[in-house]
Every structure is written in structure tokens, then in C-alpha cells.
Scaffold this motif. Structure first.
Motif, mmCIF file in Angstrom:
data_model
loop_
_atom_site.group_PDB
_atom_site.id
_atom_site.type_symbol
_atom_site.label_atom_id
_atom_site.label_comp_id
_atom_site.label_asym_id
_atom_site.label_seq_id
_atom_site.Cartn_x
_atom_site.Cartn_y
_atom_site.Cartn_z
ATOM 1 N N VAL A 152 21.597 17.334 12.248
ATOM 2 C CA VAL A 152 21.975 16.849 13.591
ATOM 3 C C VAL A 152 22.209 15.348 13.625
ATOM 4 C CG1 VAL A 152 20.687 18.714 14.680
ATOM 5 C CG2 VAL A 152 19.594 16.496 14.402
ATOM 6 N N ILE A 153 21.800 14.622 12.580
ATOM 7 C CA ILE A 153 21.970 13.163 12.573
ATOM 8 C C ILE A 153 23.424 12.757 12.834
ATOM 9 C CG2 ILE A 153 22.017 11.141 11.032
ATOM 10 C CD1 ILE A 153 19.310 11.606 12.253
ATOM 11 N N PRO A 154 24.406 13.316 12.114
ATOM 12 C CA PRO A 154 25.806 12.914 12.391
ATOM 13 C C PRO A 154 26.219 13.217 13.833
ATOM 14 C CG PRO A 154 25.655 14.107 10.308
ATOM 15 C CD PRO A 154 24.320 14.274 10.991
ATOM 16 N N ILE A 155 25.749 14.336 14.377
ATOM 17 C CA ILE A 155 26.097 14.697 15.747
ATOM 18 C C ILE A 155 25.516 13.692 16.731
ATOM 19 C CG2 ILE A 155 25.906 16.497 17.506
ATOM 20 C CD1 ILE A 155 25.595 18.522 15.226
ATOM 21 N N SER A 156 24.251 13.306 16.521
ATOM 22 C CA SER A 156 23.600 12.351 17.413
ATOM 23 C C SER A 156 24.255 10.981 17.326
ATOM 24 C CB SER A 156 22.108 12.244 17.072
ATOM 25 O OG SER A 156 21.451 13.458 17.352
ATOM 26 N N GLN A 157 24.687 10.598 16.088
ATOM 27 C CA GLN A 157 25.360 9.297 15.935
ATOM 28 C C GLN A 157 26.672 9.291 16.712
ATOM 29 O OE1 GLN A 157 23.844 7.710 11.558
ATOM 30 N NE2 GLN A 157 25.628 9.019 11.640
ATOM 31 N N LEU B 2 17.106 14.780 21.890
ATOM 32 C CA LEU B 2 15.970 13.864 21.757
ATOM 33 C C LEU B 2 16.327 12.639 20.926
ATOM 34 C CD1 LEU B 2 13.059 16.423 21.193
ATOM 35 C CD2 LEU B 2 13.521 15.101 23.255
ATOM 36 N N ILE B 3 17.069 12.844 19.836
ATOM 37 C CA ILE B 3 17.454 11.714 18.977
ATOM 38 C C ILE B 3 18.428 10.796 19.710
ATOM 39 C CG2 ILE B 3 18.649 11.067 16.847
ATOM 40 C CD1 ILE B 3 17.535 13.670 15.601
ATOM 41 N N THR B 4 19.422 11.383 20.360
ATOM 42 C CA THR B 4 20.406 10.567 21.078
ATOM 43 C C THR B 4 19.749 9.773 22.207
ATOM 44 O OG1 THR B 4 22.115 12.215 20.607
ATOM 45 C CG2 THR B 4 22.568 10.632 22.368
ATOM 46 N N GLN B 5 18.903 10.433 22.938
ATOM 47 C CA GLN B 5 18.231 9.746 24.051
ATOM 48 C C GLN B 5 17.364 8.600 23.549
ATOM 49 O OE1 GLN B 5 14.781 11.503 26.027
ATOM 50 N NE2 GLN B 5 15.916 11.398 27.962
ATOM 51 N N GLY B 6 16.591 8.852 22.477
ATOM 52 C CA GLY B 6 15.747 7.794 21.926
ATOM 53 C C GLY B 6 16.553 6.619 21.417
ATOM 54 N N ALA B 7 17.682 6.904 20.771
ATOM 55 C CA ALA B 7 18.549 5.836 20.264
ATOM 56 C C ALA B 7 19.105 4.996 21.407
ATOM 57 C CB ALA B 7 19.688 6.449 19.443
ATOM 58 N N LEU B 8 19.466 5.645 22.502
ATOM 59 C CA LEU B 8 19.991 4.917 23.662
ATOM 60 C C LEU B 8 18.905 4.050 24.311
ATOM 61 C CD1 LEU B 8 22.188 7.743 25.206
ATOM 62 C CD2 LEU B 8 23.015 5.568 24.263
ATOM 63 N N GLN B 9 17.678 4.438 24.177
ATOM 64 C CA GLN B 9 16.597 3.601 24.702
ATOM 65 C C GLN B 9 16.403 2.358 23.841
ATOM 66 O OE1 GLN B 9 13.783 7.277 25.320
ATOM 67 N NE2 GLN B 9 12.879 5.566 26.427
ATOM 68 N N LEU B 10 16.584 2.501 22.523
ATOM 69 C CA LEU B 10 16.332 1.381 21.613
ATOM 70 C C LEU B 10 17.543 0.445 21.514
ATOM 71 C CD1 LEU B 10 14.505 3.417 18.839
ATOM 72 C CD2 LEU B 10 13.477 1.726 20.360
ATOM 73 N N MET B 11 18.750 1.027 21.533
ATOM 74 C CA MET B 11 19.992 0.237 21.471
ATOM 75 C C MET B 11 19.974 -0.749 20.298
ATOM 76 S SD MET B 11 21.999 1.344 23.853
ATOM 77 C CE MET B 11 23.241 0.068 24.054
#
Length: 229
Positions: free
Chosen positions: A150-155, A122-131
Motif C-alpha cells: 500500500v506504500i505506493p498507493i498512499s504516496q 491510516l498511512i495517508t492521513q498520518g503523512a498529511l498530519q506530518l507534512m
């Protein structure tokens, strides 16, 4: 030429003869008038009877058409009511299924390892939407330790997909409502732009996208539906 005088008896006889003749003519004339009147009466009576018969037939034809129309209207109303009841029953069933899905979402958080994977996605997908280079992440207070993990993993996932670095900042002053089943919200530009990736939001989006497919799975194909949107 000598005039022959008539006796009183002859005069009386002639008078009676004339009276008899007049009576006969009067009777014949009266009979003729009666016959004519009877004929005209019968003709008029027949005309009136026929006229009334036509009116009565027209009246009952109108009544029959009105009754037939009322039957059609009533039948159409009953059919529409039945269709509405069926549609309502179907929508209630779908609503129940979505409510059950929501309950199961809450159960998802009871499995820390599985829920952790969901949060990563969810975090990775949201970040890719915001760019954006810096993104704020908001979560439930109970989920704070998992989010920080999970923050480091999503980054890293973001960088491997986009080729860019990102800094994910966890909002530790404001949290999602405890009534939220789980998930996150991501913000940039001081909250002006937001991606809502809570479990409820994802369920709502998926249910909207899959609603035609769900209806077909549960109730069969609708022959009247031309589009599935």
C-alpha cells in the motif's frame, strides 16, 4: 375613786380570756401564713412546671430537628450512592462496548482487502498530519507485506491531496507489538515527532470524541449537562 379589788376567780377568768384571745390571734396568723405559703408554693410550682415544660418542648423540638436533618442527610447519601451506582453501571457498559469494539478491530485484519484499504487511509492521513518529505512507517511484522503493497498507493494519495511528493520508508528493524490489533505509527526527525495511527489509538480517539453522543444514544439526554465536551 375607789379601787375595786379583783378576786382570784376574776383574775383567772381574765387570764383565760387573754390567753384565748392570744390563741385566736395566733391561729389566725398561722392560717394567714399557711395560706400565703400555699399561694407562694403554688405560684412557684406553676412557674417551675412551666419552665420545665418549656425546656422539655425545646429539647424535643431540637431532637425533632436533628432527626429531620439526619433523615435528609441519609436520604441525600442514599440518593448519591444510587446515582454513583447508576453512573458506574453506565461506565461499565460503555467499557464493555469499547472492549467489544476492540475485539472486532482484531477481526478486521482477517479481511485482507478491507484491511488493506484501512492501512492506505491510516498511512495517508498520518503523512498529511506530518507534512514531511520523508516519513518512516512502523507496523506489525505480520502486516509487512500489506504495508509494502500500500506504500505506493498512499504516496500517490498524498501527492494528489497535498500536491507534494513524499517518500514513505518502512521500518523493517522495529515492529509494533504483536498484541497490537493493527494499524501503523509514522515518524519523522528520527522519532522525535510521531503520529500514532494504530487501530487502538484510532478507537480511543473516536470513543473520546463520540463519548457524549454514545451516552445520549444509550442512556438518553442528561438534563443537567450544559456542554457536550
Amino acid at each position: 375613786m375607789a379601787l375595786t379589788s379583783l378576786s382570784d376567780a376574776d383574775v383567772q377568768k381574765q387570764i383565760k380570756h387573754m390567753m384565748a384571745f392570744i390563741d385566736q390571734e395566733a391561729n389566725e396568723k398561722a392560717e394567714e401564713i399557711d395560706a400565703k405559703a400555699e399561694e407562694e408554693f403554688n405560684i412557684e410550682k406553676g412557674r417551675l412546671v412551666q419552665q420545665q415544660r418549656v425546656k422539655i418542648m425545646e429539647f424535643y423540638e431540637r431532637k425533632e430537628k436533628q432527626i429531620e436533618l439526619q433523615k435528609k442527610i441519609q436520604s441525600s447519601n442514599l440518593l448519591n450512592q444510587a446515582r454513583l451506582r447508576v453512573l458506574k453501571s453506565r461506565e461499565d457498559h460503555l467499557k464493555t462496548l469499547l472492549e467489544e469494539a476492540q475485539v472486532r478491530l482484531g477481526q478486521l485484519t482477517r479481511d485482507p482487502s478491507g484491511y488493506k484499504k484501512v492501512l492506505e487511509g491510516l498511512i495517508t492521513q498520518g503523512a498529511l498530519q506530518l507534512m514531511e518529505e520523508v516519513v518512516t512507517v512502523r507496523c506489525r511484522q505480520d502486516d509487512l507485506p500489506l504495508i509494502q503493497a500500500v506504500i505506493p498507493i498512499s504516496q500517490q494519495q498524498y501527492k494528489s491531496i497535498s500536491g507534494k511528493d513524499i517518500r514513505l520508508v518502512v521500518d523493517q528493524d522495529n515492529f509494533l507489538s504483536p498484541d497490537t490489533s493493527g494499524g501503523v505509527e509514522l515518524f519523522v526527525q528520527k522519532g522525535k515527532i510521531k503520529v500514532e495511527n494504530t487501530l487502538e489509538a484510532r478507537l480511543a480517539m473516536l470513543s473520546y470524541q463520540m463519548l457524549p453522543e454514545l451516552r445520549q444514544m444509550l442512556f438518553g439526554a442528561n438534563p443537567n449537562r450544559k456542554f457536550l465536551d
